[in-house]
Design a protein around this motif. Sequence first.
Motif, PDB file in Angstrom:
ATOM      1  N   LYS A  38       0.863  -1.186   0.000  1.00 20.99           N
ATOM      2  CA  LYS A  38       0.000   0.000   0.000  1.00 20.99           C
ATOM      3  C   LYS A  38       0.896   1.231   0.000  1.00 20.99           C
ATOM      4  O   LYS A  38       2.064   1.178   0.399  1.00 20.99           O
ATOM      5  CB  LYS A  38      -0.889  -0.012   1.249  1.00 20.99           C
ATOM      6  N   SER A  39       0.361   2.352  -0.450  1.00 20.59           N
ATOM      7  CA  SER A  39       1.161   3.573  -0.552  1.00 20.59           C
ATOM      8  C   SER A  39       1.719   3.986   0.808  1.00 20.59           C
ATOM      9  O   SER A  39       2.844   4.484   0.898  1.00 20.59           O
ATOM     10  CB  SER A  39       0.339   4.704  -1.167  1.00 20.59           C
ATOM     11  N   VAL A  40       0.960   3.768   1.871  1.00 21.15           N
ATOM     12  CA  VAL A  40       1.429   4.086   3.220  1.00 21.15           C
ATOM     13  C   VAL A  40       2.657   3.248   3.557  1.00 21.15           C
ATOM     14  O   VAL A  40       3.628   3.753   4.132  1.00 21.15           O
ATOM     15  CB  VAL A  40       0.301   3.810   4.250  1.00 21.15           C
ATOM     16  N   VAL A  42       4.824   1.918   1.400  1.00 24.70           N
ATOM     17  CA  VAL A  42       5.932   2.367   0.550  1.00 24.70           C
ATOM     18  C   VAL A  42       6.556   3.631   1.140  1.00 24.70           C
ATOM     19  O   VAL A  42       7.777   3.742   1.251  1.00 24.70           O
ATOM     20  CB  VAL A  42       5.469   2.621  -0.898  1.00 24.70           C
ATOM     21  N   ARG A  43       5.709   4.573   1.548  1.00 26.59           N
ATOM     22  CA  ARG A  43       6.217   5.820   2.143  1.00 26.59           C
ATOM     23  C   ARG A  43       7.018   5.531   3.406  1.00 26.59           C
ATOM     24  O   ARG A  43       8.057   6.129   3.645  1.00 26.59           O
ATOM     25  CB  ARG A  43       5.074   6.786   2.414  1.00 26.59           C
ATOM     26  N   LYS A  44       6.528   4.595   4.218  1.00 26.83           N
ATOM     27  CA  LYS A  44       7.226   4.252   5.450  1.00 26.83           C
ATOM     28  C   LYS A  44       8.574   3.595   5.148  1.00 26.83           C
ATOM     29  O   LYS A  44       9.581   3.922   5.772  1.00 26.83           O
ATOM     30  CB  LYS A  44       6.361   3.300   6.285  1.00 26.83           C
ATOM     31  N   LEU A  45       8.615   2.691   4.160  1.00 30.21           N
ATOM     32  CA  LEU A  45       9.865   2.046   3.779  1.00 30.21           C
ATOM     33  C   LEU A  45      10.889   3.038   3.253  1.00 30.21           C
ATOM     34  O   LEU A  45      12.084   2.932   3.520  1.00 30.21           O
ATOM     35  CB  LEU A  45       9.611   0.965   2.720  1.00 30.21           C
ATOM     36  N   LEU A  46      10.419   4.018   2.490  1.00 32.96           N
ATOM     37  CA  LEU A  46      11.306   5.007   1.887  1.00 32.96           C
ATOM     38  C   LEU A  46      11.607   6.187   2.825  1.00 32.96           C
ATOM     39  O   LEU A  46      12.475   6.996   2.538  1.00 32.96           O
ATOM     40  CB  LEU A  46      10.700   5.536   0.574  1.00 32.96           C
TER      41      LEU A  46
END
Length: 49
Positions: A38-40, A42-46
């Motif tokens: 989920k986009s959330v 991905v943002r957390k990983l990056l």
Amino acid sequence: MNVELITKGDLLEFKSDLLNEIKRIIQPGQASTKQWLKSVEVRKLLGIC
């Protein structure tokens, strides 16, 4: 300056060790079946907002 020679046997041994380590890390029973993030996530990983 020290010079170290790397033989073909050294490279083959390194390849074998590397493949074994990758296989150990990516064992079939431990792999996630989740195909998409989920986009959330991905943002957390990056580390971005």
